[in-house]
Design an enzyme around this catalytic site. Structure first.
Site, PDB file in Angstrom:
ATOM      1  N   SER A 184      -0.073   5.842   3.392  1.00 52.12           N
ATOM      2  CA  SER A 184      -0.344   5.627   4.952  1.00 52.12           C
ATOM      3  C   SER A 184       0.959   5.753   5.505  1.00 52.12           C
ATOM      4  O   SER A 184       1.255   5.872   6.729  1.00 52.12           O
ATOM      5  CB  SER A 184      -1.071   4.328   5.271  1.00 52.12           C
ATOM      6  OG  SER A 184      -0.266   3.428   4.739  1.00 52.12           O
ATOM      7  N   HIS A 212      -6.944   7.579   4.359  1.00 52.66           N
ATOM      8  CA  HIS A 212      -6.106   8.385   5.249  1.00 52.66           C
ATOM      9  C   HIS A 212      -6.349  10.053   4.758  1.00 52.66           C
ATOM     10  O   HIS A 212      -5.725  10.840   5.300  1.00 52.66           O
ATOM     11  CB  HIS A 212      -4.755   8.287   5.084  1.00 52.66           C
ATOM     12  CG  HIS A 212      -4.320   6.973   5.815  1.00 52.66           C
ATOM     13  ND1 HIS A 212      -4.074   6.901   7.183  1.00 52.66           N
ATOM     14  CD2 HIS A 212      -4.360   5.762   5.422  1.00 52.66           C
ATOM     15  CE1 HIS A 212      -3.418   5.833   7.528  1.00 52.66           C
ATOM     16  NE2 HIS A 212      -4.117   4.994   6.272  1.00 52.66           N
ATOM     17  N   LYS A 243     -10.662   5.844  10.801  1.00 53.71           N
ATOM     18  CA  LYS A 243      -9.638   6.887  11.153  1.00 53.71           C
ATOM     19  C   LYS A 243     -10.425   8.487  11.252  1.00 53.71           C
ATOM     20  O   LYS A 243     -10.399   8.537  12.679  1.00 53.71           O
ATOM     21  CB  LYS A 243      -8.591   6.990   9.806  1.00 53.71           C
ATOM     22  CG  LYS A 243      -7.947   5.797   9.691  1.00 53.71           C
ATOM     23  CD  LYS A 243      -6.882   5.567   8.539  1.00 53.71           C
ATOM     24  CE  LYS A 243      -6.174   4.204   8.420  1.00 53.71           C
ATOM     25  NZ  LYS A 243      -6.972   3.229   8.542  1.00 53.71           N
TER      26      LYS A 243
END
Lengths: 399, 80
Positions: A184, A212, A243
């Site tokens: 990240s 991610h 996300k």
């Protein structure tokens, strides 16, 4: 005294107040779009939100959320084991399992709970966890709670991982290897093909956190393991809805039927209220969009490459390869803080990362790209970084 | 097989490069309290020890390690 240990943090917070630096906990007053908002009274391009596909503002997701709130109410008021399992949760679990092509899925109320809870439960006393040194805080929290023996391997260093597996001898069979798809902070991708090979060689199990990389990597957007062609070596995939899916929550999927039993042993699943149905509904819709619209991924990567190439051309210290997370490293604390402020003043919101949250003693200005960024917005971000060079806050090739 | 004294000697030498405060390093020296090692530096030291002795040091032992002696003892225990 009990609270003395917070003095250092209190001093740091006081410093931030004195400097009027709003880098941490900045308040968003208004969301204009997935990539633009009013933060602390200033209209800015949002370049630090992990909103990779821009789905937090997608009208279809918003409508799904609205309809679910009308149908189910605002919350579940209980845990999944008590009164908090709604048809929405079950449907999302089935859709996630189908998306990953595995038999089993668990949804959690947050991504942190998913990763922490899974790591804390899968391995226990007598087992071993081998985790990447740069693992996310939720992984570190989980392994600490597990009671297992916890050993770090050097970040993405498969030779080091191999050494540690060898040292374990027969205990390697009781070992859970933990890696992330995209890390990240610097946006680098784990060498999952090599890790999968080691996992097989030593008979260990492998957990990959795709927080991610879901929606970002792989032909179908399933993440780094798909991109590396090693999904069949992954025993547990964890990830987040906050996300690329633009909501909040987390998941664990697995081909192992035992996941259905593990579910009832994860405290972070049992003893917390389940996700509100409106969030689950928007997540389901977002997952459908992620699956059906690969062009979003292409747009994200176009933007990521544009930003990466632009910052690299300026001579800034970015990572080794393009990624939707583009971090600019600073060795000087003062320069990093001043640079964040100047970017903000010039209408660009990014993340300021300070040690120990950064993986070294360096400070980071961390940018995350979105499919929803326009080319013009990406160019404005690059221009704002050029302004840092003009202001003498960063020297090209020596940030 | 590494005995306690040889672990101690190795550690005292290794820690010299982190000795910003120019303190006398012996078995009673505190890694954080006296040498002022950051969490990142502690992990760097651990990695160098692991490479040297070809062992893996579990994170679980770290809360019990305050002094050079504590660390030397742990290395000895892990390197039978």
């Amino acid at each position: 005294m009990l609270l003395d240990k917070f003095k250092e943090m209190a001093a740091f917070q006081a410093e931030l107040r004195d400097r009027r630096l709003k880098a941490f906990g900045a308040v968003t007053d208004e969301i204009v779009s997935a990539t633009e908002g009013v933060v602390e009274g200033r209209r800015v391009i949002l370049a630090g939100t992990n909103n990779y596909l821009g789905l937090s503002a997608d009208p279809r997701c918003i409508e799904a959320s609205r309809a679910a709130a009308s149908r189910w109410g605002t919350g579940t008021t209980g845990s999944r084991l008590a009164n908090g399992s709604f048809a929405e949760h079950q449907a999302l679990e089935a859709e996630l399992a189908a998306f990953y092509g595995v038999g089993h899925a668990i949804c959690f109320s947050t991504g942190y709970a998913a990763t922490m809870g899974t790591c804390a439960t899968l391995a226990g006393p007598g087992d071993v966890i081998l985790l990447d040194a740069d693992s996310h805080s939720s992984i570190y929290s989980g392994v600490k709670l597990s009671g297992a023996e916890v050993i770090r391997y050097r970040h993405s260093d498969t030779a080091d991982l191999a050494k540690r597996l060898r040292r374990l001898g027969d205990r390697a069979a009781n070992t859970l290897i933990v890696a992330e798809g995209i890390y990240s902070m610097l946006g680098d991708i784990a060498p999952l093909a090599e890790i999968a090979e080691l996992k097989r060689e030593y008979g260990a199990m492998l957990l990959v956190d795709e927080a991610h990389s879901l929606g970002v990597l792989g032909e179908r957007g399933r993440g780094a393991a798909e991109a590396a062609g090693v999904e069949d070596a992954v025993d547990f995939t964890v990830g987040t809805f906050s996300k690329s899916l633009g909501g909040i929550g987390g998941f664990c999927v697995s081909p192992h039927a035992e996941l259905e039993d593990v579910r009832y042993c994860i405290r972070a699943y049992i003893f917390t209220a389940s996700s509100t149905p409106s969030v689950v509904a928007s997540t389901r819709r977002a997952l459908q969009i992620l699956r059906d619209e690969p062009q979003l991924r292409e747009r994200l990567w176009d933007n990521a490459r544009r930003l990466y190439d632009g910052l690299k051309a300026l001579g800034l210290a970015v990572g080794p390869t393009p990624s939707p997370v583009v971090a600019v490293e600073f060795s000087d604390r003062e320069a990093a803080m001043a640079a964040w402020q100047q970017l903000f003043d010039n209408g660009v919101y990014v993340n300021l990362v300070v040690p120990p949250a950064s993986p070294s003693t360096n400070y980071l200005l961390r940018n995350s790209m979105s499919a929803a960024h326009s080319t013009e917005q990406v160019d404005r971000i690059i221009d704002a970084y050029r302004g840092l060079i003009d202001a003498g806050l960063v020297t090209p090739d020596a940030a | 097989m590494a005995d306690y004294q040889s672990c101690l000697a190795f550690l005292c030498e290794l820690l010299q490069k982190y000795n910003r405060k120019r303190v006398m390093i012996n078995e009673n020296t505190g890694l954080v309290a006296d040498l002022g090692l950051s969490s990142l530096e502690v992990m760097e030291v651990i990695e160098q020890i692991e490479d040297h002795y070809d062992i893996s040091i579990p994170l679980n032992i770290l809360p019990d390690v305050n002094t050079v002696a504590d660390l030397a003892q742990k290395i000895r225990d892990l390197n039978p």
